[in-house]
Design a protein around this motif. Structure first.
Motif, PDB file in Angstrom:
ATOM      1  N   GLN A  20       0.811  -1.227   0.000  1.00  0.00           N
ATOM      2  CA  GLN A  20       0.000   0.000   0.000  1.00  0.00           C
ATOM      3  C   GLN A  20       0.848   1.282   0.000  1.00  0.00           C
ATOM      4  N   ASP A  67      -2.956  -5.310  -2.919  1.00  0.00           N
ATOM      5  CA  ASP A  67      -2.855  -3.963  -2.347  1.00  0.00           C
ATOM      6  C   ASP A  67      -1.420  -3.457  -2.422  1.00  0.00           C
ATOM      7  N   GLY A  71      -5.006   3.353  -2.074  1.00  0.00           N
ATOM      8  CA  GLY A  71      -6.060   4.065  -2.782  1.00  0.00           C
ATOM      9  C   GLY A  71      -5.904   5.574  -2.747  1.00  0.00           C
ATOM     10  N   LYS A  74      -4.962   7.625  -5.969  1.00  0.00           N
ATOM     11  CA  LYS A  74      -5.942   8.033  -6.976  1.00  0.00           C
ATOM     12  C   LYS A  74      -6.296   9.515  -6.831  1.00  0.00           C
ATOM     13  N   SER A  79      -1.474   7.378  -9.246  1.00  0.00           N
ATOM     14  CA  SER A  79      -1.582   5.911  -9.293  1.00  0.00           C
ATOM     15  C   SER A  79      -0.476   5.285 -10.137  1.00  0.00           C
ATOM     16  N   ASN A 103      -8.419  -4.895  -3.092  1.00  0.00           N
ATOM     17  CA  ASN A 103      -9.324  -3.757  -3.236  1.00  0.00           C
ATOM     18  C   ASN A 103      -8.605  -2.481  -3.669  1.00  0.00           C
ATOM     19  N   HIS A 104      -7.358  -2.271  -3.195  1.00  0.00           N
ATOM     20  CA  HIS A 104      -6.660  -1.035  -3.543  1.00  0.00           C
ATOM     21  C   HIS A 104      -6.235  -0.999  -5.011  1.00  0.00           C
ATOM     22  N   TYR A 107      -9.242   0.546  -6.431  1.00  0.00           N
ATOM     23  CA  TYR A 107      -9.400   1.963  -6.106  1.00  0.00           C
ATOM     24  C   TYR A 107      -8.612   2.820  -7.105  1.00  0.00           C
ATOM     25  N   ASN A 108      -7.503   2.256  -7.594  1.00  0.00           N
ATOM     26  CA  ASN A 108      -6.611   3.002  -8.481  1.00  0.00           C
ATOM     27  C   ASN A 108      -6.873   2.788  -9.969  1.00  0.00           C
ATOM     28  N   LEU A 162     -16.296  -3.135  -6.874  1.00  0.00           N
ATOM     29  CA  LEU A 162     -15.036  -2.497  -7.267  1.00  0.00           C
ATOM     30  C   LEU A 162     -14.607  -2.960  -8.656  1.00  0.00           C
ATOM     31  N   ASN A 188     -18.779   0.911   2.785  1.00  0.00           N
ATOM     32  CA  ASN A 188     -17.527   0.507   3.418  1.00  0.00           C
ATOM     33  C   ASN A 188     -17.704   0.344   4.924  1.00  0.00           C
ATOM     34  N   PHE A 203     -15.374  -3.077   0.468  1.00  0.00           N
ATOM     35  CA  PHE A 203     -13.947  -3.380   0.272  1.00  0.00           C
ATOM     36  C   PHE A 203     -13.670  -4.879   0.183  1.00  0.00           C
TER      37      PHE A 203
END
Length: 329
Positions: A20, A67, A71, A74, A79, A103-104, A107-108, A162, A188, A203
């Motif tokens: 992350q 991950d 996120g 973004k 990203s 999930n991340h 997000y990106n 997502l 979330n 998520f």
């Protein structure tokens, strides 16, 4: 133990989860109960890379359990830059990396852009991997690093809000699933109830019937060949290996498939930054949830090196990741 130390493994691999990375100051998790070290996660990846490169037995490959960047990138239009920074660290050694999507990642990036990116390991490692996938949009495949051993990478956000267009049937179907349990405006935020239903958040995600059927056929083939299979996913699937809030939506369906096959020996996941472990009492399958780099202080570490033998896998952990021995069922 002396005999174990002298016995040479069949092969080894590295494992790391929830890096992350973001080029921002430290922050906190969603509930503001845990510190997150966004910048220093890169140094912890460097520590892992250095350890793997100096190992007496070099890893065959690295499992990156999802991950890879945060996120927050973004919102800073960073990203691509953040991903390039982390991938540059991975490319500092010639070892093949198998990337899992969490999930991340979504997000990106959109699912379509991920499929065409360097995070699609079927494009950038063994070309034959792309022929072992369940469908064109599902990021799941299997590979064999050594005769008699198979690794299966699963797409835990195949069924998810997502990475899907809001107008798509996949999005609408996932919304129907989550709304059965979660009535919060912010999806979330977990359902108010306690227990396993807390997993129905935005998520998390799940596995489609198409992917589950594909996994079932892969494991049937492995059963016939008497192979030993390790499955990897961003989301854990055993309730005793994680906080319920981090479980895959339809973990029970995937567990049922695992329990119907003799070939599976281990399931590895990330997502729960505290990590976790349980040995399934019915099957003897080991369920490992790896500690997250992102919540690991700069003066510690969170990664492991796994040595594989005929009858067991031995995890040598660093920092927050503890040593474990996984005897094969």
């Amino acid at each position: 133990m002396d005999d174990c130390a002298q016995e040479r493994p069949l092969f080894t691999f590295g494992v790391i989860a929830d890096i992350q990375y973001a080029n921002i100051d430290d922050g906190y998790n969603y509930s503001r109960s845990r510190r997150r070290y966004y910048r220093s996660s890169l140094q912890l990846l460097r520590n892992a890379q250095e350890s793997w490169s100096e190992s007496a037995v070099k890893p065959e490959f690295i499992l990156q359990l999802g991950d890879i960047i945060d996120g927050f990138n973004k919102g800073h239009n960073a990203s691509e830059r953040a991903l390039d920074t982390v991938l540059r660290e991975f490319s500092s050694s010639p070892v093949e990396v198998h990337h899992v999507w969490g999930n991340h990642e979504f997000y990106n990036f959109s699912r379509s852009s991920l499929l065409g990116s360097k995070l699609n390991s079927t494009l950038h490692t063994d070309r034959s991997l792309s022929e072992t996938r369940p469908g064109p949009e599902i990021y799941a495949y299997h590979f064999s690093p050594f005769p008699g051993f198979t690794f299966v990478v699963l797409d835990a956000y195949d069924v998810s809000l997502l990475g899907r267009e809001e107008s798509s049937e996949q999005y609408k179907s996932a919304m129907n699933v989550i709304r059965q349990y979660n009535n919060n405006e912010d999806l979330n935020c977990p359902p108010a109830c306690e227990g396993l239903e807390q997993r129905f958040t935005m998520f998390n995600g799940g596995f489609s019937k198409e992917q589950l059927d594909w996994l079932d056929s892969v494991l049937s083939s492995a059963d016939d060949k008497r192979e030993k299979v390790t499955i990897v996913s961003h989301l854990p699937v055993h309730p005793c290996s994680t906080d319920p809030i981090c479980l895959a939506w339809n973990f029970n369906e995937l567990l049922a498939i695992i329990r119907s096959h003799s070939s599976v020996v281990c399931f590895m996941a990330g997502h729960d930054h505290d990590g976790g472990y349980v040995k399934d009492k019915d099957t003897g399958v080991h369920h490992l949830t790896l500690e997250g780099v992102i919540e690991t202080p700069p003066d510690s570490n969170a990664f492991g090196t796994v040595s594989v033998y005929e009858d067991r896998m031995v995890l040598k952990g660093s920092g927050r990741t503890r040593d474990r021995v996984f005897l094969f069922p």
